[in-house]
Enzyme design. Structure first.
Site, PDB file in Angstrom:
ATOM      1  N   GLU A  23     -41.254 -26.473  26.758  1.00 43.89           N
ATOM      2  CA  GLU A  23     -42.372 -26.255  27.680  1.00 43.89           C
ATOM      3  C   GLU A  23     -42.184 -27.099  28.933  1.00 43.89           C
ATOM      4  OE1 GLU A  23     -47.142 -27.072  27.382  1.00 43.89           O
ATOM      5  OE2 GLU A  23     -46.122 -26.261  25.620  1.00 43.89           O
ATOM      6  N   GLU A  27     -50.628 -29.340  34.803  1.00 45.48           N
ATOM      7  CA  GLU A  27     -51.999 -29.315  34.295  1.00 45.48           C
ATOM      8  C   GLU A  27     -52.910 -30.078  35.241  1.00 45.48           C
ATOM      9  OE1 GLU A  27     -51.841 -28.896  29.551  1.00 45.48           O
ATOM     10  OE2 GLU A  27     -51.255 -30.876  30.284  1.00 45.48           O
TER      11      GLU A  27
END
Length: 149
Positions: A23, A27
């Site tokens: 990943e 964010e």
């Protein structure tokens, strides 16, 4: 994107795969939308390998110099074999290179965008239900294979 502001909310723009889990994250923690969190998760192995934990890069929180909930901005992950560059409005704001401190993901991933509420007060702050409904606005999305550029 224009992200919502509110304690406990998390907005994600990320590349992800399972089996093995890899990943690359952008964010926004709703408690402070003037900052952006970037991170990398890496597990080795061929496609289908059942490794869902492993090397995790050190999360880095970047000061944006503006509030991402006030206006639309362009966010990008430039993922190359030798490194990752996170960009805001066309400017590289952070770079991570091979094994610094996490290997660069090497398996195909999919692009994801989401908005969710976290149960982790340490991560996102206590959830503020008065901020509901929360809206993440996305003006456009683009994914491009560098080989096709």
């Amino acid at each position: 994107m224009r992200v919502p502001h509110g304690r406990g909310l998390v907005t994600g723009l990320f590349l992800h795969r399972n089996g093995p889990r890899q990943e690359i994250d952008i964010e926004f923690l709703g408690r402070d939308t003037t900052r952006m969190l970037v991170n990398v998760f890496y597990n080795p192995g061929a496609a289908g390998t059942r490794l869902e934990h492993g090397y995790r890069g050190t999360p880095v929180i970047l000061d944006l110099g503006f509030d991402a909930s006030d206006a639309f901005h362009d966010y990008a992950i430039d993922w190359q074999l030798d490194g990752i560059r996170w960009q805001v409005d066309g400017v590289t704001v952070h770079e991570r290179f091979l094994w610094d401190p996490t290997p660069i993901p090497d398996q195909p991933m999919e692009l994801n965008v989401n908005l969710w509420s976290s149960e982790s007060v340490e991560f996102a702050g206590p959830f503020d239900e008065k901020k509901l409904p929360a809206v993440l606005e996305v003006a456009s999305l683009q994914a491009q294979n560098p080989a096709d550029a």
